[in-house]
Design an enzyme around this catalytic site. Structure first.
Site, PDB file in Angstrom:
ATOM      1  N   TRP A 106       0.810  -1.228   0.000  1.00 52.27           N
ATOM      2  CA  TRP A 106       0.000   0.000   0.000  1.00 52.27           C
ATOM      3  C   TRP A 106       0.831   1.259   0.000  1.00 52.27           C
ATOM      4  O   TRP A 106       0.480   2.245  -0.665  1.00 52.27           O
ATOM      5  CB  TRP A 106      -1.018  -0.043   1.142  1.00 52.27           C
ATOM      6  CG  TRP A 106      -2.011  -1.142   0.888  1.00 52.27           C
ATOM      7  CD1 TRP A 106      -2.130  -2.312   1.571  1.00 52.27           C
ATOM      8  CD2 TRP A 106      -2.958  -1.213  -0.196  1.00 52.27           C
ATOM      9  NE1 TRP A 106      -3.107  -3.088   0.999  1.00 52.27           N
ATOM     10  CE2 TRP A 106      -3.635  -2.453  -0.072  1.00 52.27           C
ATOM     11  CE3 TRP A 106      -3.309  -0.359  -1.234  1.00 52.27           C
ATOM     12  CZ2 TRP A 106      -4.642  -2.848  -0.971  1.00 52.27           C
ATOM     13  CZ3 TRP A 106      -4.313  -0.748  -2.121  1.00 52.27           C
ATOM     14  CH2 TRP A 106      -4.965  -1.975  -1.988  1.00 52.27           C
ATOM     15  N   ASP A 176      -1.309   6.584   6.362  1.00 50.83           N
ATOM     16  CA  ASP A 176      -2.447   5.772   5.917  1.00 50.83           C
ATOM     17  C   ASP A 176      -2.738   4.781   7.048  1.00 50.83           C
ATOM     18  O   ASP A 176      -1.958   3.870   7.308  1.00 50.83           O
ATOM     19  CB  ASP A 176      -2.058   5.035   4.623  1.00 50.83           C
ATOM     20  CG  ASP A 176      -3.111   4.023   4.186  1.00 50.83           C
ATOM     21  OD1 ASP A 176      -4.145   3.883   4.853  1.00 50.83           O
ATOM     22  OD2 ASP A 176      -2.879   3.365   3.146  1.00 50.83           O
ATOM     23  N   LYS A 200     -12.548  -1.636   7.197  1.00 49.86           N
ATOM     24  CA  LYS A 200     -11.861  -2.673   7.978  1.00 49.86           C
ATOM     25  C   LYS A 200     -12.248  -2.561   9.453  1.00 49.86           C
ATOM     26  O   LYS A 200     -12.835  -3.474  10.004  1.00 49.86           O
ATOM     27  CB  LYS A 200     -10.357  -2.574   7.792  1.00 49.86           C
ATOM     28  CG  LYS A 200      -9.951  -2.937   6.352  1.00 49.86           C
ATOM     29  CD  LYS A 200      -8.699  -2.273   5.926  1.00 49.86           C
ATOM     30  CE  LYS A 200      -8.478  -2.209   4.434  1.00 49.86           C
ATOM     31  NZ  LYS A 200      -8.718  -3.401   3.665  1.00 49.86           N
TER      32      LYS A 200
END
Ligand code: PLP
Length: 368
Positions: A106, A176, A200
């Site tokens: 990511w 992030d 999530k």
């Protein structure tokens, strides 16, 4: 027909607390006795405004967000933020460059997107901190002229998590936190910007939270699309365009659930307990289960492991997944780029869920 109990260990969209789903079900057709669903409500109505305000204040309370930070609820997912961050922040300093710490899929994607966004006039510098071990920060060489330092707090695919906040000597820190948001307390004041997709730990897909310090607003590049401009969205209270109303409503319910269950500190205690239970089984397995990540940065949220050898025995791993599925445990397959097994243990995964997995891992090892 009685439904078999299913335990969802998926990496996202992920398990939601049962009570949140039941509440959403109860209110689905008629929210608060209004006779319409949240799905049908105008985003400019007083009723939706109440949902938005409640969600924001819960978030502020749970993370003790200082007053000089704005909270935005945006569309476009975490990936949208890979573009929004450089478009809004790379112009903070004249050198127009940024440092990206690459620890997995990511942060790597974010760094590539920043390079594309920055085009030829601007530069980003990304460097790999490695996917299995975050080296001691004293060995890092951060650029003091960078507009910001970017890192991914929890790499969902590789299972690498920072258990400390990087020190940047005054350079704006951007993180992030999509896959560990509200899984532990965070000192927001150390960050210029935090973003997290909800699907999530804090809700369903569709909404991404951005927490941004006010002095970072108003620096967007001229070619920044208006929906990605933090100042525009902050000035309009996330209502420049239609926000993801239903996802914001679900997030509000999840935040209420987190608050009623002791807040981020209680989530941390539970997440520590669940993940150490699984890592302990891996560590005690004499190499039957192999986790590729160094013990200093193993994720509490996503536990990746191989079975049979360091690279994984494909046959054994298939058998493990099939046996898990028979026991109602689903979505344990590792990300397609790394293979193996990955157990995601987000907030809504209970201690009993993790125990069920642990028991199965022990039985499977005994049988093989
Ligand atoms: N960042 C992290 C840490 C993620 O795990 C993901 C997706 O799983 C993303 C960003 C991308 O999010 P989205 O799919 O919402 O764009």
């Amino acid at each position: 027909m009685e439904q078999k109990q299913t335990i969802n260990f998926g990496a996202g969209p992920a398990k939601l607390p049962q009570s949140v789903l039941l509440q959403a079900q109860k209110e689905f057709l008629s929210y608060s006795g209004m006779g319409i669903s949240v799905l049908e409500m105008s985003h400019r109505s007083a009723d939706f405004n109440k949902i938005l305000t409640k969600t924001e204040s819960l978030l502020r309370e749970l993370l003790t967000i200082p007053d000089n930070y704005k909270v935005l609820f945006l569309q476009g997912g975490g990936s949208g933020q890979f573009s929004a961050v450089p478009l809004n922040l790379i112009g903070l300093k004249e050198d127009t460059c940024a440092d990206y710490l690459v620890t997995g899929t990511w942060s790597e994607k974010a760094a590539k997107e920043a390079e594309n966004t920055a085009k030829s006039t601007l530069s980003t510098r990304s460097w790999t901190v490695t996917r299995v071990k975050i080296p001691d920060p004293s060995s890092w060489t951060l650029n003091p002229s960078a507009s910001y330092v970017y890192y991914c707090c929890n790499e969902t695919v590789h299972g690498v998590e920072y258990n400390f906040t990087p020190e940047t000597n005054g350079v704006t820190l951007v993180s992030d936190m999509s896959s560990n948001f509200l899984s532990r307390p965070v000192d927001v004041s150390k960050f210029g910007l935090i973003f997290a997709g909800a699907q999530k730990n804090v809700g369903c897909a569709g909404v991404t939270v951005v927490i941004v310090r006010e002095d970072l607003l108003g620096h967007a590049l001229n070619d920044c699309p208006i929906v990605l401009d933090y100042k525009v969205q902050a000035d309009m209270n996330s209502l420049y365009n239609t926000p993801p109303c239903f996802s914001i409503y679900i997030m509000g319910l999840v935040l209420e659930w987190i608050k009623n269950n002791g807040g981020s500190a209680a989530m941390e205690a539970l997440n520590k307990q669940k993940s150490s239970m699984i890592y302990d089984i891996i560590n005690a397995s004499n190499g039957f289960y192999e986790c590729p990540v160094d013990e200093t940065c193993r994720s509490r949220m996503n536990v990746p492991f191989h079975i049979g050898s360091k690279e994984g025995d494909e046959g054994l791993e298939k058998e493990f997944l099939a046996g898990a599925s028979k026991r109602g445990m689903i979505s344990l397959k590792g990300h397609r780029s790394v293979g193996g097994i990955r157990a995601s243990l987000y907030n809504a995964v209970t201690l009993e869920d993790a125990e069920a997995l642990g028991t199965y891992m022990k039985v499977f090892m005994k049988e093989h």
